[in-house]
Design an enzyme around this catalytic site. Structure first.
Site, PDB file in Angstrom:
ATOM      1  N   HIS A   1       1.184   2.390   6.878  1.00 13.22           N
ATOM      2  CA  HIS A   1       1.474   1.160   7.606  1.00 13.22           C
ATOM      3  C   HIS A   1       0.298   0.776   8.516  1.00 13.22           C
ATOM      4  O   HIS A   1      -0.219  -0.347   8.441  1.00 13.22           O
ATOM      5  CB  HIS A   1       2.752   1.365   8.433  1.00 13.22           C
ATOM      6  CG  HIS A   1       3.190   0.166   9.216  1.00 13.22           C
ATOM      7  ND1 HIS A   1       4.159  -0.690   8.767  1.00 13.22           N
ATOM      8  CD2 HIS A   1       2.794  -0.323  10.411  1.00 13.22           C
ATOM      9  CE1 HIS A   1       4.343  -1.667   9.653  1.00 13.22           C
ATOM     10  NE2 HIS A   1       3.517  -1.451  10.668  1.00 13.22           N
ATOM     11  N   GLU A   2      -0.141   1.723   9.345  1.00 14.04           N
ATOM     12  CA  GLU A   2      -1.227   1.412  10.286  1.00 14.04           C
ATOM     13  C   GLU A   2      -2.549   1.174   9.545  1.00 14.04           C
ATOM     14  O   GLU A   2      -3.335   0.318   9.937  1.00 14.04           O
ATOM     15  CB  GLU A   2      -1.377   2.522  11.332  1.00 14.04           C
ATOM     16  CG  GLU A   2      -0.131   2.780  12.187  1.00 14.04           C
ATOM     17  CD  GLU A   2       0.427   1.545  12.881  1.00 14.04           C
ATOM     18  OE1 GLU A   2      -0.354   0.620  13.179  1.00 14.04           O
ATOM     19  OE2 GLU A   2       1.659   1.498  13.104  1.00 14.04           O
TER      20      GLU A   2
ATOM     21  N   GLU B  79       1.637  -8.113   9.891  1.00 17.79           N
ATOM     22  CA  GLU B  79       2.696  -7.207   9.447  1.00 17.79           C
ATOM     23  C   GLU B  79       2.784  -7.179   7.914  1.00 17.79           C
ATOM     24  O   GLU B  79       3.137  -6.158   7.324  1.00 17.79           O
ATOM     25  CB  GLU B  79       4.029  -7.630  10.074  1.00 17.79           C
ATOM     26  CG  GLU B  79       5.147  -6.623   9.947  1.00 17.79           C
ATOM     27  CD  GLU B  79       4.959  -5.368  10.797  1.00 17.79           C
ATOM     28  OE1 GLU B  79       3.991  -5.302  11.593  1.00 17.79           O
ATOM     29  OE2 GLU B  79       5.784  -4.445  10.650  1.00 17.79           O
TER      30      GLU B  79
ATOM     31  N   HIS C  25      -2.639  -2.387   8.569  1.00 19.95           N
ATOM     32  CA  HIS C  25      -3.090  -3.235   9.685  1.00 19.95           C
ATOM     33  C   HIS C  25      -4.611  -3.121   9.835  1.00 19.95           C
ATOM     34  O   HIS C  25      -5.314  -4.113  10.035  1.00 19.95           O
ATOM     35  CB  HIS C  25      -2.448  -2.773  10.999  1.00 19.95           C
ATOM     36  CG  HIS C  25      -1.032  -3.247  11.202  1.00 19.95           C
ATOM     37  ND1 HIS C  25      -0.677  -4.561  11.164  1.00 19.95           N
ATOM     38  CD2 HIS C  25       0.115  -2.563  11.493  1.00 19.95           C
ATOM     39  CE1 HIS C  25       0.628  -4.684  11.411  1.00 19.95           C
ATOM     40  NE2 HIS C  25       1.127  -3.480  11.604  1.00 19.95           N
TER      41      HIS C  25
END
Lengths: 496, 496
Positions: free
Chosen positions: B260-261, B290, B264
Site C-alpha cells: 500500500h505505502e 489512494e 503511494h
C-alpha cells in the site's frame, strides 16, 4: 519596556524554533536521508536560512533592541538576552545578504573541489577557491567594523576572544607542550596501543557505549545515538541527538567519540528550561561547548580512577578479548602520546600544537601576512618546528581539514580553548569535590554532572565565556591548569 | 505575463520547500524523534505553519495570480499552475488565521480526549469536543462561500468532487456491495486465514517486503522503509519515505501495508521532475493518491497471477512455514471477506461500506441533519443496516477512527474514491496490456509501473481528478469497474 522585552522574546522564540528545524534537517542529512535527496535538501536549507535571516534582520526587532539596550530597568538575565540578541542582529544586518549567499555558494563549491584535490593531492586545484573564500571572509570582516579582521571573524565562534588574547595564551602553552613532548620522547618504555587494535565487534561496542552515555547522565528519552560518517551532536534541551562511528580494529574511536559527543549533549540537555528560546538561553560559546566534550572524553574519560571502575565492565563487554591486559596497560594505551600528522587522531599532548599551527597560519592569512600560494610551505615549516614531522604530501598536510574549504576562519582556536577551559574547570571541580578520584573509582559520575550543570550548563549565555570562566573558577582563562594536568598525568604514565 | 508567471513559480517554490520540511518534521516525529522532544516539535510545526501561511496569503502573490488568471497567453501546464495556486491562495486568504489556529488547538486537544475516551469507552467525554470541532468546520465552510458546507470541506481533500456526486456514486455502489456480501455469506466453503497467523519473524518479513517494494519499482536510493505505529508515506520525488508495522502473528499486516505505502511512494517518485515545486507539480488529489496505493495493495497485490510468481518466493522467505499451504489456499486466505466492526482491518468487499456509513454520518452532521448527541445511535443503526453488526461498545464503534477527532470532515470518502479509481484504472490498463495476467505471473511488474507513470504519475495536478480519470480511462468515474472486479473475483474465490 516590559512589553518590548516580551515582544523580543516572542520574535526570538520563532527564530530559535526555525534554527532547531535547521539542525534537524542537518541531522537527517547526515544520518537518515536517502542519498538522492541531497538536492532537495539543499533547497530546504536555503529556504529556511532565508526565512531566518529575514526574521533576524527585521527592522522592528532592531528598533525594539535599540530601545531596550538603553533601558536601565532590566535585570541581569534580561540584559544578557538583549546583549546576545543585539550581537546577532547587528552582525546579520551588517553583512550584506549577497555576501552571505556568495560565501555559501563559494564554500559549497570549494568543499567539493577540496575533496577531489585532497584525494589527488593537488593543492594547486584548491588554491583559487581558498583564495576566493579568504577574500570573502576579509570582506565580511570589513563590514563588521572591527580594527582587526581576524577578531571580527573570531567573534562568530567565540565572542569575547581576540587574536591578541589567543596569541598570548598560546605563547604560554606552546613552549611547555614542546618541552613535555621532548621529555616523553625520551621515555624508556613508551606505551603500546596494540590491545586497542584487536577485533572489537561494533554491536558490542555500541552496547557498551550506550551504557557509558547513560551513566554519564545522557537522557536517552530526550535523545538518541546513531551512526554517521562524522560524529556530531545536534539539537537542544529535550531533543539532543549524538552520533558516532565504529572501527572494529580500533576500540578507542567510538569509545572516546561517544564520550566526547555525550559531553556536548549533556551541556544541551542541562540548559535551563526556563531560559529556553531566549537569546541568552543557549550554550555559551564553541570553546565552552568543546570544554564539556573534552572534559568527559579526556579529563574524566582517560583518567585512571574512571577506568578503575569501568575497565572490569569493559572486559565483560568483550569476553576474552582483554583478559591478558592489565588496567594499567589499558590506561597507558588510551593515553599514548605520539606526534603524528593528523589532528583528529592526535593525543592530548600534541592536539593543541596542531591547533596552534592552524591559528598562526589562518590569522596570518586573514591579516595578509601570508599568501595562499605560500601556505603549503608554511604548513610544512610549522609542522617541522612544532612536531618535528614533515608531511610526505599535502593530502596529509595542508589539505587534511575541511574547515578552510568550508569558509571557516577563526574556528580552529575554539578546540584548544575547549581543552584549556576543561582543565581549569576540573581544577575548580577538584576544589569543590576533594574526593573526586575516589568517587570516580566507585563509578560515581553524578557529582561531576551535577557540578557542571549547576556551575556551567544552566547559565547558558548569561555571561560571555571569559566571564563564565571567572565565575566558575575564580580566575581568567590560563594555560596553567591544562599544562599542570598534562605534565602531572604524563610524567606519571611515562615514568619520566 | 512571462515575468509574472516566473515570479509565481519562485514564490511557490519556497512554499513547496517549506512544506517538504513540514513533512520531514512529521516523519521524524513518527519514526525517529525521542519521546521527550514532543513539546519542542509542536513549536517547530507551529512556527513553520505560520511562515507558510504568511507566504501563501501574501497579497503580492494574490495580485500576480489575479493578473495571470485573466491572461489568455498561458499554455495548458501554466494554466494548471495558476488554477492550483489560485485555489490554495484563495482558500488560505478566506479562512481567518484565528479560525485556523483555533481549529488546530481544538483538534489537538480533541485527539487527546478522544484517545482517553476511546480507552475508557466514554463517548460523553468526547462529545463536547466533537461538537466544537464540527462547529469550527462549519464556520470554516461558511467563509469559503459555497452553497453546500460539506462541498466546501471536501474541496480541501478532493477538488472537483461534491456531496451530490459522491451520493450518486455511493447509491450505485452500496446495493451491489450488500448483494455481493449476502452471496458470500452463503458460500459453502468460506476461506480460512489460519495460514497467515503462524509465527512470521519480523526480520524475515522485512527482508521480503523490501524485496517486494524494490520489485514494484520503489527506488530505495530516493527513499527508505522504517517502522512506525501507523504506516504512512512522506515526501516527494527524490526523498519519499515509507513506514510499516510488523505483527509476527499476522503476515498480512506488514505485507499489504508495505504494498500500500509503496504504491503511494511510486506516485510521488513518478511525478514529473520538470514540474517539481510548481503549483500543479504535486499529486492530483487524495483519491487519486489512494488509488495508487490500493491498486498495488489489492488489484495487483491480492491477485492470483501476482502470487503465482511470488508465492514460491514467499515460501522460501519463511522456510518450512508455508510448505503445507497451496497457492490457492494462500490466495483465498489473503482475500477472505468477513464483516467486522473495524474499518482498518476490513477486506475489499466490506471496506467501502465502512466508508459509506462515515460519509453519510459526517455529511449529515455538517449539513445539520444529525446532532452529535445522536451520533452513536446513528452509527450503530448504520452498522446494522450495512454490515449486520452491532458494536458492543462505542470504542469499537463511533470512537474507532481518529479523523473526526483530528477535525477532518470530508476526508473519509477519498478512501472509497481511491478504490473506485483503482479499479477503473486497471480496467484501462488491461485494455492496453491484454496479457497483463501472464506478465504478472512471470513477475513482470515494470509494465504496470510504466503505464501508471506515463498515464497518471507524471501529470501531477495538470487536471482535476475527475478529468484525469476521463483522460486515462475515457470515462467519468463510476462504481461499475470496481463492482465488476469484486463480483468476478469473489465469485471465483468463493465458488458461489
Amino acid at each position: 519596556m516590559r512589553e518590548k522585552y516580551e515582544l523580543v522574546l516572542r520574535l526570538w522564540g520563532e527564530i530559535q524554533d526555525l534554527r532547531e528545524i535547521q539542525q534537524l534537517l542537518e541531522w537527517d542529512l547526515q544520518v537518515t536521508m536517502p542519498p538522492a535527496g541531497a538536492e532537495q535538501r539543499s533547497r530546504h536549507l536555503e529556504a529556511l536560512a532565508a526565512v531566518i535571516h529575514r526574521k533576524l534582520t527585521a527592522p522592528a526587532l532592531g528598533d525594539l533592541l535599540a530601545a531596550l539596550e538603553a533601558s536601565p530597568r532590566l535585570d541581569e538575565q534580561e540584559r544578557a538576552d538583549v546583549r546576545e540578541a543585539v550581537r546577532e542582529h547587528r552582525r546579520a544586518v551588517r553583512i550584506p545578504p549577497e555576501l552571505v549567499a556568495e560565501h555559501a555558494r563559494a564554500a559549497s563549491l570549494a568543499q567539493q573541489v577540496w575533496q577531489q584535490a585532497r584525494e589527488e593531492n593537488r593543492f594547486a586545484d584548491f588554491r583559487p577557491h581558498l583564495e576566493h573564500l579568504l577574500d570573502l571572509n576579509r570582506q565580511i570582516a570589513a563590514t563588521l567594523g572591527q580594527a582587526n579582521p581576524y577578531d571580527a571573524l573570531l567573534e562568530e565562534y567565540e565572542p569575547g576572544e581576540t587574536e591578541a588574547s589567543l596569541r598570548s595564551l598560546f605563547q604560554e602553552l606552546r613552549p611547555r607542550l614542546v618541552r613535555l613532548l621532548d621529555r616523553l620522547r625520551g621515555a624508556a618504555t613508551p606505551p603500546g596501543a596494540a590491545c586497542l587494535q584487536r577485533h572489537f565487534p561494533a554491536e558490542a561496542q555500541e552496547a557498551f557505549n550506550r551504557r557509558l552515555a547513560a551513566d554519564l547522565g545522557y537522557d536517552f528519552s530526550a535523545g538518541r545515538l546513531d551512526r554517521s560518517a562524522h560524529p556530531f551532536t545536534s539539537g537542544t534541551l529535550r531533543d539532543v541527538r549524538i552520533t558516532t562511528r565504529y572501527h572494529e580494529r580500533n576500540l578507542g574511536t567510538a569509545l572516546f567519540g561517544t564520550l566526547h559527543e555525550a559531553g556536548h549533549a549533556l551541556y544541551e540537555q542541562g540548559l535551563d528550561p526556563e531560559a529556553y528560546r531566549r537569546p541568552a538561553g543557549g550554550a555559551c560559546s564553541m570553546g565552552i561547548h568543546e570544554s564539556q566534550s573534552r572534559l568527559w572524553e579526556n579529563l574524566i574519560g582517560r583518567s585512571g580512577p574512571f577506568w578503575r571502575h569501568y575497565f572490569p565492565l569493559l572486559r565483560q563487554a568483550f569476553p576474552g578479548l582483554l583478559d591478558d591486559v592489565t588496567g594499567e596497560e589499558f590506561l597507558r594505551a588510551i593515553n599514548r602520546s605520539q606526534p603524528s600528522l593528523n589532528r583528529v587522531e592526535a593525543d592530548e599532548v600534541t592536539y593543541n600544537l596542531h591547533i596552534i599551527l592552524r591559528f598562526e597560519l589562518e590569522s596570518a592569512l586573514v591579516g595578509n601576512r601570508l599568501q595562499v600560494k605560500d601556505l603549503p610551505e608554511a604548513w610544512n615549516a610549522g609542522m617541522t618546528a612544532t612536531l618535528g614531522l614533515q608531511s610526505p604530501t599535502d593530502r596529509e598536510g595542508v589539505l587534511q581539514d575541511i574547515h578552510w574549504a568550508a569558509g571557516l576562519f577563526g574556528y580552529f582556536p575554539t578546540y584548544t580553548l575547549g581543552n584549556l577551559y576543561a582543565a581549569q574547570f576540573v581544577e575548580a571541580l577538584r576544589r569543590d569535590l576533594p574526593d573526586l578520584d575516589d568517587r570516580l573509582a566507585r563509578g560515581e559520575l553524578r557529582p561531576v554532572r551535577e557540578w557542571l550543570r549547576e556551575r556551567i550548563h544552566r547559565h547558558g549565555r548569561r555571561w560571555p565565556a571569559p566571564e563564565l570562566c571567572r565565575q566558575v573558577t575564580g580566575n581568567p582563562l590560563s594555560a596553567e591548569p591544562a599544562m599542570n594536568y598534562l605534565e602531572e598525568k604524563y610524567t606519571r604514565l611515562y615514568c619520566c
